[in-house]
Design an enzyme around this catalytic site. Structure first.
Site, PDB file in Angstrom:
ATOM      1  CE1 TYR A 174      -4.355  24.811  -5.661  1.00 51.60           C
ATOM      2  CE2 TYR A 174      -3.824  23.465  -3.758  1.00 51.60           C
ATOM      3  CZ  TYR A 174      -4.074  24.707  -4.321  1.00 51.60           C
ATOM      4  OH  TYR A 174      -4.026  25.828  -3.530  1.00 51.60           O
ATOM      5  N   GLY A 175      -0.708  21.680  -7.034  1.00 42.77           N
ATOM      6  CA  GLY A 175       0.235  22.717  -7.422  1.00 42.77           C
ATOM      7  C   GLY A 175       1.660  22.225  -7.551  1.00 42.77           C
TER       8      GLY A 175
ATOM      9  CB  VAL B 100       6.181  25.085  -5.112  1.00 44.59           C
ATOM     10  CG1 VAL B 100       6.782  26.366  -4.549  1.00 44.59           C
ATOM     11  CG2 VAL B 100       4.749  24.910  -4.611  1.00 44.59           C
TER      12      VAL B 100
ATOM     13  N   GLY C  48       2.507  19.393  -4.916  1.00 49.88           N
ATOM     14  CA  GLY C  48       1.356  19.035  -4.100  1.00 49.88           C
ATOM     15  C   GLY C  48       0.273  18.419  -4.950  1.00 49.88           C
TER      16      GLY C  48
ATOM     17  CE  LYS D 126       0.371  25.769  -4.462  1.00 53.54           C
ATOM     18  NZ  LYS D 126      -0.177  25.717  -3.080  1.00 53.54           N
TER      19      LYS D 126
ATOM     20  N   GLY E 252       8.890  21.901  -4.683  1.00 52.77           N
ATOM     21  CA  GLY E 252       7.795  21.189  -4.052  1.00 52.77           C
ATOM     22  C   GLY E 252       6.689  20.855  -5.032  1.00 52.77           C
TER      23      GLY E 252
ATOM     24  CG  ASP F 246      -3.119  21.355   5.082  1.00 49.69           C
ATOM     25  OD1 ASP F 246      -3.185  20.238   5.642  1.00 49.69           O
ATOM     26  OD2 ASP F 246      -2.482  21.550   4.037  1.00 49.69           O
TER      27      ASP F 246
END
Length: 276
Positions: free
Chosen positions: A37-38, A40, A35, A55, A33, A148
């Protein structure tokens, strides 16, 4: 300017390659994954021979989003629930920040709906939201507000639901350093109620999303959900309060009472159809 920033991120935020071992312990197996800001990764813990999720804070964000990343770590440290990832440790490696958590089998709801084409009838939708409500209640009792709640942040393994991604969550403590309860100010109370009701609103949107997976439009013109969906009165009432069309809920106990009433009405309707 935006295109320059994207090029910079593309160059700097290259995912770690398969086979790289982090902290002499976590072997990268794949990227699972990405995102805002990250990044994974699925990793193998070479000490326990178990799969872990690691992460990484995007290198391009290490100057701006460190506080947010560390906040997510601090929130996970406060949680101990079988349906929420368990935090094992955090560390830095070559200037990058990481944290390690348990690996949970299952697909997120977004993938189940859009790739597997899974659908949820009224009862199934209510049961999913019932599990999610239990997790929201657990968080709120710890003064943590997810903020979220979306289908990509929910995993289903068989019929068990798991909640992930606490990057935008908020933690509000209303005790003094000696752990004695103190009275929060009206502004604090309003802020906490707003955060609660944001989570409740998200519950409503998820319920509506699930209900629409079992809907096929016969009209060219889009109609409000109250006209498009054929729901039990109790389910419609629950949705209207979650979505703040009617008086918003102020606590999870109220939601639970109405959700159980909706499930009971749905079950009764199913049984009546069987008898017919």
């Amino acid at each position: 300017m935006r295109s320059i920033r994207k090029l910079f991120q593309l160059f700097v935020d290259k995912p770690i390659k398969k086979g790289v071992v982090l902290k002499d312990r976590y072997e990268v197996l794949s990227v699972i994954g990405t995102g805002s800001y990250g990044i994974v990764y699925l990793c193998k813990d070479l000490k326990t021979n178990e799969n872990r999720v690691v992460k990484q804070l995007r290198p391009s964000k290490r100057h701006k989003e460190v506080e947010m990343f560390e906040h997510e770590i601090s929130v996970l440290r406060k949680l101990d629930h079988k349906n929420i990832p368990k935090l094992f440790e955090s560390f830095s490696n070559n200037g990058s920040l990481f944290y390690v958590m348990s690996f949970i089998e299952g697909d997120n709801l977004e993938d189940q709906i859009f790739f597997r084409k899974n659908t949820f009838n009224e009862k199934e939708s209510l049961l999913v939201v019932s599990q999610l409500l239990e997790l929201v209640n657990y968080l709120h009792k710890k003064d943590i507000y997810h903020q979220d709640l979306r289908i990509p942040n929910m995993l289903l393994n068989n019929k068990d639901l798991f909640l992930i991604d606490f990057g935008l969550s908020k933690h509000r403590v209303t005790v003094d350093p000696l752990h004695s309860p103190i009275h929060s100010s009206p502004n604090q109370q309003d802020e906490i109620l707003d955060m609660k009701q944001q989570d409740y609103y998200d519950l409503g949107e998820i319920l509506l999303y699930l209900l629409y997976t079992n809907y096929s439009s016969k009209n060219r013109k889009a109609l409000p959900w109250t006209e498009e969906l054929s729901l039990e009165n109790e389910t419609a009432y629950l949705l209207k309060r979650l979505l703040q069309i009617k008086e918003p809920y102020s606590n999870t106990s109220e939601i639970s009472t109405d959700l159980q009433a909706a499930l009971k009405a749905t079950e009764k309707s199913i049984n009546n159809r069987k008898e017919d």
